[in-house]
Design a protein around this motif. Sequence first.
Motif, PDB file in Angstrom:
ATOM      1  N   HIS A 192       0.799  -1.230   0.000  1.00 22.38           N
ATOM      2  CA  HIS A 192       0.000   0.000   0.000  1.00 22.38           C
ATOM      3  C   HIS A 192       0.829   1.276   0.000  1.00 22.38           C
ATOM      4  O   HIS A 192       0.322   2.347  -0.318  1.00 22.38           O
ATOM      5  CB  HIS A 192      -0.990   0.016   1.166  1.00 22.38           C
ATOM      6  CG  HIS A 192      -0.383  -0.206   2.513  1.00 22.38           C
ATOM      7  ND1 HIS A 192       0.540   0.626   3.082  1.00 22.38           N
ATOM      8  CD2 HIS A 192      -0.599  -1.205   3.420  1.00 22.38           C
ATOM      9  CE1 HIS A 192       0.879   0.178   4.290  1.00 22.38           C
ATOM     10  NE2 HIS A 192       0.202  -0.945   4.514  1.00 22.38           N
ATOM     11  N   GLY A 193       2.105   1.211   0.378  1.00 19.29           N
ATOM     12  CA  GLY A 193       2.975   2.369   0.242  1.00 19.29           C
ATOM     13  C   GLY A 193       3.073   3.299   1.440  1.00 19.29           C
ATOM     14  O   GLY A 193       3.764   4.323   1.367  1.00 19.29           O
ATOM     15  N   TYR A 194       2.431   2.979   2.566  1.00 20.89           N
ATOM     16  CA  TYR A 194       2.496   3.838   3.757  1.00 20.89           C
ATOM     17  C   TYR A 194       3.452   3.214   4.770  1.00 20.89           C
ATOM     18  O   TYR A 194       3.280   2.059   5.168  1.00 20.89           O
ATOM     19  CB  TYR A 194       1.102   4.022   4.360  1.00 20.89           C
ATOM     20  CG  TYR A 194       0.170   4.755   3.433  1.00 20.89           C
ATOM     21  CD1 TYR A 194       0.199   6.144   3.349  1.00 20.89           C
ATOM     22  CD2 TYR A 194      -0.720   4.056   2.611  1.00 20.89           C
ATOM     23  CE1 TYR A 194      -0.641   6.818   2.471  1.00 20.89           C
ATOM     24  CE2 TYR A 194      -1.556   4.717   1.738  1.00 20.89           C
ATOM     25  CZ  TYR A 194      -1.518   6.097   1.660  1.00 20.89           C
ATOM     26  OH  TYR A 194      -2.342   6.769   0.791  1.00 20.89           O
ATOM     27  N   ARG A 195       4.438   3.995   5.224  1.00 23.33           N
ATOM     28  CA  ARG A 195       5.525   3.440   6.027  1.00 23.33           C
ATOM     29  C   ARG A 195       5.088   3.060   7.432  1.00 23.33           C
ATOM     30  O   ARG A 195       5.432   1.992   7.931  1.00 23.33           O
ATOM     31  CB  ARG A 195       6.691   4.445   6.103  1.00 23.33           C
ATOM     32  CG  ARG A 195       7.954   3.876   6.789  1.00 23.33           C
ATOM     33  CD  ARG A 195       9.057   4.896   6.835  1.00 23.33           C
ATOM     34  NE  ARG A 195       8.745   6.027   7.682  1.00 23.33           N
ATOM     35  CZ  ARG A 195       8.904   6.053   9.011  1.00 23.33           C
ATOM     36  NH1 ARG A 195       9.356   4.978   9.653  1.00 23.33           N
ATOM     37  NH2 ARG A 195       8.597   7.130   9.700  1.00 23.33           N
ATOM     38  N   THR A 196       4.327   3.923   8.089  1.00 22.18           N
ATOM     39  CA  THR A 196       3.917   3.665   9.470  1.00 22.18           C
ATOM     40  C   THR A 196       2.403   3.576   9.578  1.00 22.18           C
ATOM     41  O   THR A 196       1.660   3.987   8.668  1.00 22.18           O
ATOM     42  CB  THR A 196       4.403   4.776  10.413  1.00 22.18           C
ATOM     43  OG1 THR A 196       3.695   6.000  10.120  1.00 22.18           O
ATOM     44  CG2 THR A 196       5.908   5.005  10.271  1.00 22.18           C
ATOM     45  N   ILE A 197       1.945   3.054  10.727  1.00 20.29           N
ATOM     46  CA  ILE A 197       0.501   3.000  10.981  1.00 20.29           C
ATOM     47  C   ILE A 197      -0.074   4.413  11.045  1.00 20.29           C
ATOM     48  O   ILE A 197      -1.194   4.665  10.575  1.00 20.29           O
ATOM     49  CB  ILE A 197       0.213   2.234  12.282  1.00 20.29           C
ATOM     50  CG1 ILE A 197       0.707   0.789  12.186  1.00 20.29           C
ATOM     51  CG2 ILE A 197      -1.272   2.264  12.604  1.00 20.29           C
ATOM     52  CD1 ILE A 197       0.053  -0.032  11.101  1.00 20.29           C
ATOM     53  N   ALA A 198       0.685   5.356  11.597  1.00 23.02           N
ATOM     54  CA  ALA A 198       0.212   6.743  11.662  1.00 23.02           C
ATOM     55  C   ALA A 198       0.054   7.333  10.263  1.00 23.02           C
ATOM     56  O   ALA A 198      -0.858   8.134  10.015  1.00 23.02           O
ATOM     57  CB  ALA A 198       1.168   7.588  12.490  1.00 23.02           C
ATOM     58  N   ASP A 199       0.911   6.940   9.337  1.00 27.31           N
ATOM     59  CA  ASP A 199       0.767   7.409   7.956  1.00 27.31           C
ATOM     60  C   ASP A 199      -0.558   6.919   7.364  1.00 27.31           C
ATOM     61  O   ASP A 199      -1.230   7.641   6.623  1.00 27.31           O
ATOM     62  CB  ASP A 199       1.931   6.905   7.099  1.00 27.31           C
ATOM     63  CG  ASP A 199       3.251   7.582   7.442  1.00 27.31           C
ATOM     64  OD1 ASP A 199       3.220   8.706   7.966  1.00 27.31           O
ATOM     65  OD2 ASP A 199       4.317   6.970   7.195  1.00 27.31           O
ATOM     66  N   ILE A 200      -0.925   5.678   7.697  1.00 28.51           N
ATOM     67  CA  ILE A 200      -2.214   5.161   7.236  1.00 28.51           C
ATOM     68  C   ILE A 200      -3.345   5.974   7.843  1.00 28.51           C
ATOM     69  O   ILE A 200      -4.314   6.339   7.161  1.00 28.51           O
ATOM     70  CB  ILE A 200      -2.364   3.673   7.605  1.00 28.51           C
ATOM     71  CG1 ILE A 200      -1.290   2.828   6.920  1.00 28.51           C
ATOM     72  CG2 ILE A 200      -3.755   3.164   7.223  1.00 28.51           C
ATOM     73  CD1 ILE A 200      -1.301   1.361   7.343  1.00 28.51           C
ATOM     74  N   MET A 201      -3.246   6.260   9.133  1.00 27.01           N
ATOM     75  CA  MET A 201      -4.279   7.056   9.792  1.00 27.01           C
ATOM     76  C   MET A 201      -4.436   8.422   9.134  1.00 27.01           C
ATOM     77  O   MET A 201      -5.555   8.913   8.960  1.00 27.01           O
ATOM     78  CB  MET A 201      -3.949   7.217  11.278  1.00 27.01           C
ATOM     79  CG  MET A 201      -4.041   5.945  12.084  1.00 27.01           C
ATOM     80  SD  MET A 201      -3.591   6.266  13.822  1.00 27.01           S
ATOM     81  CE  MET A 201      -3.804   4.635  14.524  1.00 27.01           C
ATOM     82  N   ARG A 202      -3.322   9.039   8.758  1.00 23.57           N
ATOM     83  CA  ARG A 202      -3.404  10.331   8.087  1.00 23.57           C
ATOM     84  C   ARG A 202      -4.082  10.201   6.719  1.00 23.57           C
ATOM     85  O   ARG A 202      -4.802  11.101   6.283  1.00 23.57           O
ATOM     86  CB  ARG A 202      -2.010  10.938   7.940  1.00 23.57           C
ATOM     87  CG  ARG A 202      -1.506  11.633   9.201  1.00 23.57           C
ATOM     88  CD  ARG A 202      -0.181  12.333   8.993  1.00 23.57           C
ATOM     89  NE  ARG A 202       0.928  11.396   9.110  1.00 23.57           N
ATOM     90  CZ  ARG A 202       1.484  11.038  10.280  1.00 23.57           C
ATOM     91  NH1 ARG A 202       0.996  11.529  11.415  1.00 23.57           N
ATOM     92  NH2 ARG A 202       2.499  10.199  10.316  1.00 23.57           N
ATOM     93  N   ALA A 203      -3.856   9.072   6.064  1.00 21.65           N
ATOM     94  CA  ALA A 203      -4.487   8.857   4.763  1.00 21.65           C
ATOM     95  C   ALA A 203      -5.999   8.708   4.882  1.00 21.65           C
ATOM     96  O   ALA A 203      -6.715   8.863   3.892  1.00 21.65           O
ATOM     97  CB  ALA A 203      -3.886   7.615   4.103  1.00 21.65           C
ATOM     98  N   PHE A 204      -6.490   8.414   6.103  1.00 22.70           N
ATOM     99  CA  PHE A 204      -7.932   8.283   6.346  1.00 22.70           C
ATOM    100  C   PHE A 204      -8.582   9.615   6.733  1.00 22.70           C
ATOM    101  O   PHE A 204      -9.819   9.688   6.822  1.00 22.70           O
ATOM    102  CB  PHE A 204      -8.203   7.285   7.480  1.00 22.70           C
ATOM    103  CG  PHE A 204      -7.868   5.857   7.146  1.00 22.70           C
ATOM    104  CD1 PHE A 204      -7.943   5.377   5.855  1.00 22.70           C
ATOM    105  CD2 PHE A 204      -7.494   4.974   8.154  1.00 22.70           C
ATOM    106  CE1 PHE A 204      -7.644   4.057   5.557  1.00 22.70           C
ATOM    107  CE2 PHE A 204      -7.190   3.652   7.870  1.00 22.70           C
ATOM    108  CZ  PHE A 204      -7.263   3.188   6.569  1.00 22.70           C
ATOM    109  N   ASN A 205      -7.802  10.663   6.976  1.00 22.61           N
ATOM    110  CA  ASN A 205      -8.391  11.931   7.407  1.00 22.61           C
ATOM    111  C   ASN A 205      -9.406  12.421   6.382  1.00 22.61           C
ATOM    112  O   ASN A 205      -9.130  12.449   5.176  1.00 22.61           O
ATOM    113  CB  ASN A 205      -7.310  12.997   7.587  1.00 22.61           C
ATOM    114  CG  ASN A 205      -6.582  12.872   8.911  1.00 22.61           C
ATOM    115  OD1 ASN A 205      -7.098  12.290   9.861  1.00 22.61           O
ATOM    116  ND2 ASN A 205      -5.372  13.409   8.981  1.00 22.61           N
TER     117      ASN A 205
END
Length: 598
Positions: A159-172
Amino acid sequence: MTATQHRPPDAQQGQLVEMSWDPITRIIGNLGIYTKIDFANRRVAECHSTSSLFRGYSVFMKGKDPRDAGFITSRICGICGDNHTTCSVYAQNMAYGIKTPKMAEWIMNLGEAAEYLFDHTIFQDNLVFVDFCEAMVKDTNPSVLARAENTEAPHAGIHGYRTIADIMRAFNPFEGDVYKEALKVSRTTREMFCLMEGRHVHPSTVYPGGVGTMPTPTLFTDYLSKLISILDFCKKAVALNDDIFDFWYEALPGYEEVGRRRVLLGCWGAFQDPEVVDYSYENMNEWGKAMYVTPGIVIDGKLLTNNLVDINLGMRILLGSSYYQDWVNEEPFVTHDPLGNPVDMRHPWNQTTLPAPGKRDFADKYSWVMSPRWLHPDTGEHLALDTGGGPFARLYTTALSGLVDTPYVKSTGHSVQISLPKSHELPEQTIEWQIPKWSNALERDRARVYFIAYAAAMAIYFLEQGMARMRAGDTKVFQDFEVPDEAIGVGFHEAVRGVLSHHLVIKDGKIANYHPYPPTPWNGSPRDMYGTPGPYEDAVQDMPIFEENGPDDFRGIDIMRAVRSFDPCLPCGVHMYLGNGRTLQKLHSPMFGAGNGG
């Protein structure tokens, strides 16, 4: 997201705080959740689920031409209206004795697959994941966000997102990359739907006897090109979901209890097999088991039955905490099914809707939703089945049954294997949904994205079958029929968020009784006549809360995750019930003049 709370000024630690969310946001309709929370022990002590909306389609369907049923019941919901149309057509096909042309079945399957892709994507990524996005987690569980910043995402290579927090930001919402991409995918999948069923969300080309969509090379290739364009998204979405939900279990030990209830699942099946289905009641067990989503009832993790005849006869509509009078003293519409089995007075074929509005009282009546239950043939227990939001029950019953075997989807008896071909960025991929330990909020949400992949994979299979039949010269899509003077029918289907059945009785060529039962009454029912809570209530009541906020700024995020995991939808009604002897009058404003409204 705010809650209404009532707490005495001198409340001491350990006292229960009354908190309510009414209406629940990010869904359709008037759903209210009323709770009592024990903040000292961090748990929900009590929960009631309410709906302040009366729909009453069963009231004004009487006397209508049964051929209009699909077009009318589509308006039950502005979200999954096509599911109602399809289910109504299934019920009518049975009543009229129709065997639909095979090409029409492939086209309907392609339309419904596109609907699952559309609706599940927009709900998961644009509504559910707001509860798991960076902005929400920062507000409700800042310690979890801090841990997410330093946690590598296991599937970053997909998916290309390094951290779990990066995924969370992608959900904003409105800003996150996943949020925005999901909106584009939803547009593409809606276009796919319209190719097959004409119009979204109320189909213009789906009728009893077949469809009005003509199969052409352009039709199928347009659908295929759009489908291929979203396969990368489907593959990435599964990886993103697995990373988020696996992290949640690690970051918050005990979170498996949020939204958890006993495994009591119902699935009515979807995607007919044109080679088997004839819509006759007598053969319903056979063609039901041939569906590409297998119907079934699962109790405590074990499959009880796949037989749609047994499923139909076990349905009971109970009252208790609902604003209705009982109908058991009315004359039954149906005493026996076409196989000679007795039909209970509380079965939908015999139901009479008798509204009785009243004041909301949690010790008595408090909701317009009735309480569908399924009668266990051995124990006599009236089971409050849930749908797991739709995908959870569908995958569970299909996995256990082991009946689906196509090049793209296989059920193994303990899992479902889904194979997606090579797409623009990612190679061919086989993913596997395995039956989880719990029926809880996180697993209901996880199943949703796996079913998106399931629907995409099945759509490829349906395309192959439809194109092969077209190349062979079979383009028949409609079968003529006549409406009998007397008949009964039942349609079984899966609406996006779960079980859907339409029960039809025809007398003198007109509708004598008609009852649609979508997933919302099953999931959102109040306590029934035996005191059994409905699934929303059961899933929230006695669950722990992990939100770090105290009573004064409490958001109720864990409660919202539990409720939204069911994909709740209490669709708006299109009429008003005024009571006996009252007349609705249209008044014209002098400003507009007669005839122009006002």
